[in-house]
Write an enzyme that holds these catalytic residues in place. Sequence first.
Site, mmCIF file in Angstrom:
data_model
loop_
_atom_site.group_PDB
_atom_site.id
_atom_site.type_symbol
_atom_site.label_atom_id
_atom_site.label_comp_id
_atom_site.label_asym_id
_atom_site.label_seq_id
_atom_site.Cartn_x
_atom_site.Cartn_y
_atom_site.Cartn_z
ATOM 1 N N ARG A 169 0.814 -1.230 0.150
ATOM 2 C CA ARG A 169 -0.021 -0.050 0.108
ATOM 3 C C ARG A 169 1.046 1.058 -0.083
ATOM 4 N NH1 ARG A 169 -3.092 -3.493 -0.790
ATOM 5 N NH2 ARG A 169 -5.241 -3.722 0.012
ATOM 6 N N SER A 243 -10.874 -0.577 2.610
ATOM 7 C CA SER A 243 -10.109 -0.681 4.080
ATOM 8 C C SER A 243 -9.985 0.950 4.619
ATOM 9 C CB SER A 243 -9.038 -1.266 4.106
ATOM 10 O OG SER A 243 -9.328 -2.804 3.476
ATOM 11 N N GLU A 338 -5.468 4.618 5.558
ATOM 12 C CA GLU A 338 -5.236 4.412 4.123
ATOM 13 C C GLU A 338 -5.419 5.277 3.516
ATOM 14 O OE1 GLU A 338 -5.762 0.316 2.346
ATOM 15 O OE2 GLU A 338 -7.081 1.546 1.089
HETATM 16 P P1 FAD Z 1 -8.451 8.874 -5.392
HETATM 17 O O1 FAD Z 1 -9.097 8.256 -4.173
HETATM 18 O O2 FAD Z 1 -9.077 9.807 -6.325
HETATM 19 O O3 FAD Z 1 -6.945 9.286 -4.881
HETATM 20 C C1 FAD Z 1 -6.099 8.452 -4.213
HETATM 21 C C2 FAD Z 1 -4.887 9.184 -4.094
HETATM 22 O O4 FAD Z 1 -4.100 9.116 -5.317
HETATM 23 C C3 FAD Z 1 -4.916 10.609 -3.754
HETATM 24 O O5 FAD Z 1 -3.684 11.204 -2.982
HETATM 25 C C4 FAD Z 1 -4.506 11.348 -5.140
HETATM 26 O O6 FAD Z 1 -3.965 12.665 -5.074
HETATM 27 C C5 FAD Z 1 -3.696 10.371 -5.845
HETATM 28 N N1 FAD Z 1 -3.982 10.338 -7.238
HETATM 29 C C6 FAD Z 1 -5.042 9.930 -7.854
HETATM 30 N N2 FAD Z 1 -4.782 9.946 -9.247
HETATM 31 C C7 FAD Z 1 -3.440 10.426 -9.406
HETATM 32 C C8 FAD Z 1 -2.882 10.530 -10.674
HETATM 33 N N3 FAD Z 1 -3.333 10.322 -11.849
HETATM 34 N N4 FAD Z 1 -1.467 11.039 -10.543
HETATM 35 C C9 FAD Z 1 -1.039 11.506 -9.325
HETATM 36 N N5 FAD Z 1 -1.834 11.000 -8.093
HETATM 37 C C10 FAD Z 1 -3.023 10.610 -8.308
HETATM 38 N N6 FAD Z 1 -7.378 -0.421 -2.609
HETATM 39 C C11 FAD Z 1 -6.484 -1.660 -2.954
HETATM 40 O O7 FAD Z 1 -5.462 -1.489 -3.083
HETATM 41 N N7 FAD Z 1 -7.106 -2.899 -2.926
HETATM 42 C C12 FAD Z 1 -8.515 -3.009 -2.760
HETATM 43 O O8 FAD Z 1 -8.889 -4.406 -2.683
HETATM 44 C C13 FAD Z 1 -9.340 -2.180 -2.492
HETATM 45 N N8 FAD Z 1 -10.736 -2.257 -2.326
HETATM 46 C C14 FAD Z 1 -11.303 -1.116 -2.267
HETATM 47 C C15 FAD Z 1 -12.785 -1.336 -2.298
HETATM 48 C C16 FAD Z 1 -13.802 -0.195 -1.991
HETATM 49 C C17 FAD Z 1 -15.270 -0.512 -1.744
HETATM 50 C C18 FAD Z 1 -13.192 1.027 -2.173
HETATM 51 C C19 FAD Z 1 -14.231 2.431 -1.870
HETATM 52 C C20 FAD Z 1 -12.030 1.392 -2.071
HETATM 53 C C21 FAD Z 1 -11.078 0.467 -2.349
HETATM 54 N N9 FAD Z 1 -9.604 0.148 -2.188
HETATM 55 C C22 FAD Z 1 -8.800 -0.793 -2.635
HETATM 56 C C23 FAD Z 1 -9.050 1.590 -2.233
HETATM 57 C C24 FAD Z 1 -9.114 2.425 -3.631
HETATM 58 O O9 FAD Z 1 -9.754 1.803 -4.586
HETATM 59 C C25 FAD Z 1 -7.724 2.601 -4.498
HETATM 60 O O10 FAD Z 1 -6.805 3.159 -3.414
HETATM 61 C C26 FAD Z 1 -7.860 3.034 -5.655
HETATM 62 O O11 FAD Z 1 -6.499 2.985 -6.393
HETATM 63 C C27 FAD Z 1 -7.785 4.771 -5.542
HETATM 64 O O12 FAD Z 1 -8.129 5.176 -6.740
HETATM 65 P P2 FAD Z 1 -8.971 6.601 -7.196
HETATM 66 O O13 FAD Z 1 -8.715 6.801 -8.625
HETATM 67 O O14 FAD Z 1 -10.222 6.478 -6.819
HETATM 68 O O15 FAD Z 1 -7.873 7.675 -6.332
HETATM 69 N N1 EPU Z 2 -11.434 -10.294 10.056
HETATM 70 C C1 EPU Z 2 -12.125 -10.095 11.237
HETATM 71 N N2 EPU Z 2 -13.345 -9.117 11.427
HETATM 72 C C2 EPU Z 2 -13.369 -8.563 10.560
HETATM 73 C C3 EPU Z 2 -12.936 -8.314 9.340
HETATM 74 C C4 EPU Z 2 -11.854 -9.296 9.042
HETATM 75 O O1 EPU Z 2 -12.054 -11.236 12.058
HETATM 76 O O2 EPU Z 2 -14.512 -7.588 10.905
HETATM 77 C C5 EPU Z 2 -10.504 -11.125 9.714
HETATM 78 C C6 EPU Z 2 -10.917 -12.056 8.716
HETATM 79 O O3 EPU Z 2 -11.713 -13.143 9.095
HETATM 80 C C7 EPU Z 2 -9.545 -12.394 8.218
HETATM 81 C C8 EPU Z 2 -8.809 -11.449 8.237
HETATM 82 O O4 EPU Z 2 -9.491 -10.613 9.267
HETATM 83 O O5 EPU Z 2 -9.125 -13.647 9.243
HETATM 84 C C9 EPU Z 2 -8.310 -10.337 7.005
HETATM 85 O O6 EPU Z 2 -9.829 -10.187 6.515
HETATM 86 P P1 EPU Z 2 -10.149 -10.053 4.810
HETATM 87 O O7 EPU Z 2 -9.443 -11.234 4.309
HETATM 88 O O8 EPU Z 2 -11.348 -9.378 4.820
HETATM 89 O O9 EPU Z 2 -8.993 -8.925 4.357
HETATM 90 P P2 EPU Z 2 -8.481 -7.460 4.761
HETATM 91 O O10 EPU Z 2 -6.970 -8.016 5.469
HETATM 92 O O11 EPU Z 2 -9.281 -6.990 5.870
HETATM 93 C C10 EPU Z 2 -7.240 -6.814 2.797
HETATM 94 C C11 EPU Z 2 -6.908 -5.413 1.986
HETATM 95 C C12 EPU Z 2 -8.285 -5.329 1.071
HETATM 96 C C13 EPU Z 2 -8.310 -6.438 -0.038
HETATM 97 C C14 EPU Z 2 -8.579 -7.731 0.988
HETATM 98 C C15 EPU Z 2 -8.291 -9.060 -0.135
HETATM 99 C C16 EPU Z 2 -5.742 -4.116 3.153
HETATM 100 C C17 EPU Z 2 -5.643 -2.820 4.211
HETATM 101 N N3 EPU Z 2 -6.870 -4.697 2.851
HETATM 102 O O12 EPU Z 2 -8.302 -6.575 3.510
HETATM 103 O O13 EPU Z 2 -7.919 -4.173 0.369
HETATM 104 O O14 EPU Z 2 -9.332 -6.403 -0.725
HETATM 105 O O15 EPU Z 2 -7.270 -7.820 1.759
HETATM 106 O O16 EPU Z 2 -7.206 -9.191 -0.626
HETATM 107 O O17 EPU Z 2 -4.752 -4.464 3.063
HETATM 108 C C18 EPU Z 2 -8.508 -1.674 0.549
HETATM 109 O O18 EPU Z 2 -7.072 -1.528 0.438
HETATM 110 O O19 EPU Z 2 -9.195 -0.855 0.498
HETATM 111 C C19 EPU Z 2 -9.012 -3.023 0.461
HETATM 112 C C20 EPU Z 2 -10.303 -3.288 0.513
#
Ligand code: FAD
Ligand code: EPU
Length: 346
Positions: A169, A243, A338
Amino acid sequence: MAAETVQIHEHHPLDGLNTFGLPASARFFAAPDSEAGLQSLLASEMARDFPLMILGGGSNVILAGDFPGLVIQPAMKGIRCLEATAQDYLVEAAAGEVWHDFVQYALAQGWYGLENLSLIPGSVGASPIQNIGAYGVEITDFFDSLTAVEVASGKQREFTHAECRFAYRDSVFKQELADRYIITRVRFRLQRMPAVKIAYGDIQKELSERGIENPSPQQVADAVIAIRQRKLPSPADIGNAGSFFKNPVVSLEKCRQLQQQYPALVAYPQGADMKLAAGWLIDQAGWKGRRMGPVGSYEKQALVLVNHGGATGHDVLALAQAIQADVLQRFGVELEMEPRVYGVAN
Ligand code: FAD
Ligand code: EPU
């Protein structure tokens, strides 16, 4: 060549441009759809005299108040294959492409590798910022290089894989180069021969339930999509930023101490250290599903904070701080946010 003009909007609402659904507006807002447009925008007085915010899909930001400067949302489109070798394809996608659409398009072309990253919200341009990751894959695994425009000079620059300094991240763009470059194009090396990764989390189980033994990359993508839809709230239904905290990395010694007290602690090796599941810590501390005013921890995933309606950035940050303080006090573990916070809470 004549400079391209980009329309600048004044007092532009950002409420619909952040997935937490927080109320905020930008003093100025522009969405350049070309690098030349972006460069002319950066040369304008407005860009030089006011603070800048770069905004993608708004899925990893907390808007704590109105933004007093210029918000730039890169809107360049386009996906193309630059080179095909016997092993892989060098594919370039523009910053304004929607990440999930890019992943689906790549799969349809037979360009493999990104399938586990399906359904992550946001733009291609933001994907390198925190080295997005899910289900055992991060973009660092397939990233080749990127093109960005320097805010101060308007000059284009290429970044190699090593120069991005990807980590969990994290990248150089969240560290010393934060806000200094606007990413305009990202290149990935995608595989010709599928090599699916299904060991992580529930993927294998999901595929077995579907009766699939030798999954195609598209079937892995479909499994990941189904798992994510079950676990994570869709921002279309309930505001959130995924997250809310990173999973904290602690020393092996600290992890062992915690495990003695909490045998069910969820921890994964991370180099010589251990990564703890922040969701587990927050859940154990009793926050899962709990509300504080209009915000709360999601009932199915404690690590996701949600907007139950009408929340402000102030409400979100107050809840985040309460959770951080409680987890620190109970477990001696610091949780780092995050999403990036913009503006001052009002
Ligand atoms: P923004 O939120 O608009 O910006 C994020 C940051 O990037 C800001 O600091 C911004 O200034 C910068 N930025 C954006 N675009 C540019 C650019 N073109 N050039 C330079 N800087 C820029 N993240 C994960 O890693 N794994 C996940 O599984 C995951 N699951 C998610 C699930 C949900 C439901 C949500 C809401 C978010 C999740 N995220 C996850 C976080 C998010 O999707 C990512 O961080 C994504 O890359 C953000 O993209 P954005 O375009 O919305 O960026
Ligand atoms: N858990 C609990 N209680 C909860 C939530 C989670 O006990 O309420 C436990 C689960 O049972 C599991 C562990 O925590 O054993 C991990 O949970 P999960 O598999 O849901 O993944 P996470 O670590 O919470 C991370 C990333 C996600 C990504 C998933 C799948 C980060 C901060 N988050 O979540 O990324 O989608 O793994 O790879 O690394 C994001 O960054 O926005 C994001 C959604």
